[in-house]
Structures are given as C-alpha cells and as structure tokens.
Design a protein around this motif. Structure first.
Motif, PDB file in Angstrom:
ATOM      1  N   LEU A  92       1.132  -1.084   0.423  1.00  0.00           N
ATOM      2  CA  LEU A  92      -0.276   0.195  -0.010  1.00  0.00           C
ATOM      3  C   LEU A  92       0.930   1.218  -0.085  1.00  0.00           C
ATOM      4  O   LEU A  92       0.566   1.835   0.787  1.00  0.00           O
ATOM      5  N   GLU A  93       1.464   1.163  -0.544  1.00  0.00           N
ATOM      6  CA  GLU A  93       2.916   2.501  -1.266  1.00  0.00           C
ATOM      7  C   GLU A  93       2.692   2.713  -2.478  1.00  0.00           C
ATOM      8  O   GLU A  93       1.920   2.426  -3.249  1.00  0.00           O
ATOM      9  N   GLY A  94       3.155   4.461  -2.500  1.00  0.00           N
ATOM     10  CA  GLY A  94       3.574   4.142  -3.891  1.00  0.00           C
ATOM     11  C   GLY A  94       2.063   5.698  -4.516  1.00  0.00           C
ATOM     12  O   GLY A  94       1.827   6.099  -3.161  1.00  0.00           O
ATOM     13  N   ARG A  95       2.178   5.878  -5.392  1.00  0.00           N
ATOM     14  CA  ARG A  95       1.602   6.763  -6.170  1.00  0.00           C
ATOM     15  C   ARG A  95      -0.197   6.264  -6.115  1.00  0.00           C
ATOM     16  O   ARG A  95      -0.511   5.468  -5.592  1.00  0.00           O
ATOM     17  N   THR A  96      -0.891   7.397  -6.016  1.00  0.00           N
ATOM     18  CA  THR A  96      -1.943   7.228  -5.510  1.00  0.00           C
ATOM     19  C   THR A  96      -2.735   7.434  -7.100  1.00  0.00           C
ATOM     20  O   THR A  96      -2.440   7.909  -7.893  1.00  0.00           O
ATOM     21  N   ASP A  97      -3.350   6.481  -7.703  1.00  0.00           N
ATOM     22  CA  ASP A  97      -4.059   6.265  -9.299  1.00  0.00           C
ATOM     23  C   ASP A  97      -5.564   7.027  -8.996  1.00  0.00           C
ATOM     24  O   ASP A  97      -6.335   7.134 -10.304  1.00  0.00           O
ATOM     25  N   ALA A  98      -5.318   7.105  -7.645  1.00  0.00           N
ATOM     26  CA  ALA A  98      -7.705   7.631  -7.627  1.00  0.00           C
ATOM     27  C   ALA A  98      -7.933   8.475  -6.368  1.00  0.00           C
ATOM     28  O   ALA A  98      -7.257   8.122  -5.455  1.00  0.00           O
ATOM     29  N   MET A  99      -8.612   9.661  -5.941  1.00  0.00           N
ATOM     30  CA  MET A  99      -8.543  10.478  -5.459  1.00  0.00           C
ATOM     31  C   MET A  99      -9.563  10.825  -4.534  1.00  0.00           C
ATOM     32  O   MET A  99      -9.737  11.566  -5.860  1.00  0.00           O
ATOM     33  N   ILE A 100     -10.572  10.398  -3.964  1.00  0.00           N
ATOM     34  CA  ILE A 100     -12.065  10.971  -3.991  1.00  0.00           C
ATOM     35  C   ILE A 100     -12.592  11.102  -2.978  1.00  0.00           C
ATOM     36  O   ILE A 100     -12.166  10.278  -2.145  1.00  0.00           O
ATOM     37  N   LEU A 101     -12.982  12.051  -2.677  1.00  0.00           N
ATOM     38  CA  LEU A 101     -13.231  12.938  -1.952  1.00  0.00           C
ATOM     39  C   LEU A 101     -15.014  13.214  -1.664  1.00  0.00           C
ATOM     40  O   LEU A 101     -15.297  13.346  -1.948  1.00  0.00           O
ATOM     41  N   ALA A 102     -15.265  12.641  -0.481  1.00  0.00           N
ATOM     42  CA  ALA A 102     -16.808  13.059   0.245  1.00  0.00           C
ATOM     43  C   ALA A 102     -17.153  13.150   1.012  1.00  0.00           C
ATOM     44  O   ALA A 102     -16.180  12.729   2.068  1.00  0.00           O
ATOM     45  N   THR A 103     -17.988  13.895   0.999  1.00  0.00           N
ATOM     46  CA  THR A 103     -18.334  14.820   2.564  1.00  0.00           C
ATOM     47  C   THR A 103     -19.731  14.081   3.186  1.00  0.00           C
ATOM     48  O   THR A 103     -20.675  13.973   1.817  1.00  0.00           O
TER      49      THR A 103
END
Length: 340
Positions: free
Chosen positions: A91-102
């Motif tokens: 679980l290291e390295g770059r993020t291929d997806a980032m989704i922020l939810a409120t």
C-alpha cells in the motif's frame, strides 16, 4: 368396528399433522440456528477485518482543521478514498485515484469530488507537483494534508485500497456492470500493455477489466476528467452490486480480500454509523474540479481553475457545516465600509 373407523382415520390424520408440525418446527429451529450462526460469523469476521485493517494517522485522531475529533454518529464528516498504484501489497507508491466525499448527518446526504491525479498542487515540504506524488513522498498523512490544504477542509477519515483489493473484490462479486463509452485497450495490473480490450456498450466487467476501465486516461478525449467520471461510475456499480441479496454469499471472499489489501482509520462503530446514508448511495451529488491541460518543462499537469476549486471548497465546507471565517470577515469588512 364400523363406528370406530372414522375415529381411527381422525387419529391418523392428527398424528400426521403433528409429525408435519414437528418437522416444520425442527427445520425452523435449525434454520434459525444456522441464520444466527451465519450472522454471528459475519459479525465476527467484520469486527476482525475492521480491526486488522485499522491504521491510525501520525497526526492523531483529528484533523488540524478541527477543534475536536468528530463522531460519525453525531457529526458531519469527510472521507478520502485512495486507490494506490501498488503491486507488492505494501500500500505504498502513487495514488491512481483520489475521491473525497462529505457526509451530512442531518440531511443524510453525500457529496463527492474526484481529484485528478495529475492536478498541480502545493505538496507540503516538496513544493508544487502532481497530487499523485504526495502519497509516494509521505504516505497517507502527507496525501491527506495536501488535500486539506488544496480544498481548505478537514479530512476526517480515509480508506486506502491497492490494485489487488480492487480486482479481487469485483471478482468476488462476479463483476460489475458499466456502460463503456468507446472501445479501447489498456494495460493490466501487471503492466502488460494492450492486455485488456473493451468494446463500446453496456457490459459486465471482471476485476482486471474494471481496473483498466477506471485507470485509462490517454485514450479518453476528456483526460483526467473522463477518468474521474469512470472511477465514480465503477464505485457506484460496485455499491449496487454488493447491496444485492444474491451477493450475500460472496461477502466472505470480499472480506478475505479486503483484510489483506486495505487500510483505514475507521473503527467498527464508525462503520456501523454509515447505515444512515444507505438511502443516499444512489443519489450522490458529484462535483467536478475544472481546469486545463498544461505542460511545464515538457511534463503534463492538470492546472486547477482557482474559481472552480474555491467554489467546490465552499460547497463542501457548507455541507460539512463549517462556517467560513474568511468569507464572514470579508462580509463584515464590506458592510463596515459601506456604512455611513
């Protein structure tokens, strides 16, 4: 004897009826016990998985943008979902997806925004760079801090998955249905180019195909924006799939996969509190970060539009019930300036 025959038939019927009732009662009792055991097993499994995947942040239990730690049972909260470009299970390295939810507790509503991976942002301690690199530079804490600075909102919780979890969860649920907008080829999770080919139209995708659908960018005329929409579509399809009654027997496989390939800072109690939002899953309000494609020194970036970023920041802050002190101060100054 003729007079006793009706009574004999009646006794036999009563005996048969009693045997049937006893059989039904025994089967019912067995079913009840099995159901209780099944529920108990999943409760135990769920608790175990939640404990094994829980990982606290270096910052502690609350964001620096909060005065006190939030409680999902009472407060509005935010969650950052991260898909990590990781093939080694660390679980290291770059993020291929980032989704922020409120999540707004009173309204029972959800707002979601996908952050393009190539967005040019300021990463604390590293200057301006693509937001995908924040996690590679400093792990979960730095990725969260970067998002908090970019949108000026607290990130209360996070969920982090790698490619393996994504693939195995979808395979465990026998795939997800999506409407592929155009035919394309993409690499698989092992980096083999052209290994996945998808045709246009509605179809059921397995884990590898769904990952390719969520990751592809260069062949999409809308670039990162198109990929963000496809990632949100996959998440929605996955939620619908996992919510169906026919998928219940698959949960054990899903839990086994999640246990090895996911990290989060939720407790079991936190997760249970999300039941309130079950009715809002199919009606998520999606917000799009606008911007433009740019190149600096030959490197591609997605330049976020400041006005769009500020507008989404304000909308998310309002959804979280956070008073914008800056706006309030500006309004007060304007009012004082206009006063005679």
């Amino acid at each position: 004897m003729a007079k006793k025959e009706p009574n004999t038939r009646l006794r036999r019927r009563k005996q048969r009826t009693r045997r049937v009732l006893k059989t039904i009662m025994v089967l019912g009792l067995i079913s009840f016990v099995l159901l209780g055991a099944l529920v108990g097993y999943f409760a135990w499994k769920f608790t175990t998985v939640a404990a094994d995947t829980q990982e606290t942040l270096d910052r502690g239990e609350k964001s620096e943008k909060r005065e006190v730690a939030v409680d999902p049972n009472q407060d509005n909260i935010s969650v950052l979902f991260m898909g990590v470009d990781d093939r080694d299970g660390e679980l290291e390295g770059r993020t291929d997806a980032m989704i922020l939810a409120t999540f707004n507790r009173e309204q029972g509503s959800v707002k979601m925004t996908s952050i393009p991976r190539d967005s040019l942002v300021s990463i604390p301690g590293h200057g301006e760079d693509k937001i995908t690199h924040a996690h590679a530079y400093g792990g979960t804490d730095l990725a969260i801090q970067t998002v908090e600075d970019m949108l000026d909102i607290p990130v209360d919780y996070y969920v982090k998955l790698n490619f393996e979890a994504f693939i195995e969860i979808i395979n465990a649920l026998d795939g997800v249905e999506v409407d592929v907008p155009f035919a394309f080829t993409e690499q698989d999770s092992q980096g083999n180019h052209g290994a996945i080919s998808l045709q246009e139209g509605t179809q059921m995708l397995n884990g590898e195909e769904a990952l390719a659908y969520a990751r592809m960018r260069k062949q999409d005329p809308r670039g990162d924006i198109g990929r963000g929409d496809r990632q949100e579509e996959i998440i929605s399809a996955l939620i619908r799939r996992s919510a169906s009654i026919g998928s219940i027997h698959k949960y054990d496989d899903v839990l086994e996969s999640v246990e090895d390939h996911m990290k989060m800072n939720f407790t079991v109690g936190d997760l249970v509190s999300f039941h309130k939002y079950a009715g809002s899953v199919g009606d998520i309000n999606k917000l799009q970060l606008e911007g433009s494609d740019v190149r600096y020194d030959g490197v591609y970036y997605y330049q976020l539009d400041p006005a769009s970023t500020e507008q989404i920041s304000q909308e998310l802050r309002t959804h979280l019930g956070i008073e914008d002190e800056t706006v309030s101060e500006d309004k007060n100054e304007t009012t004082q300036a206009e006063s005679p």
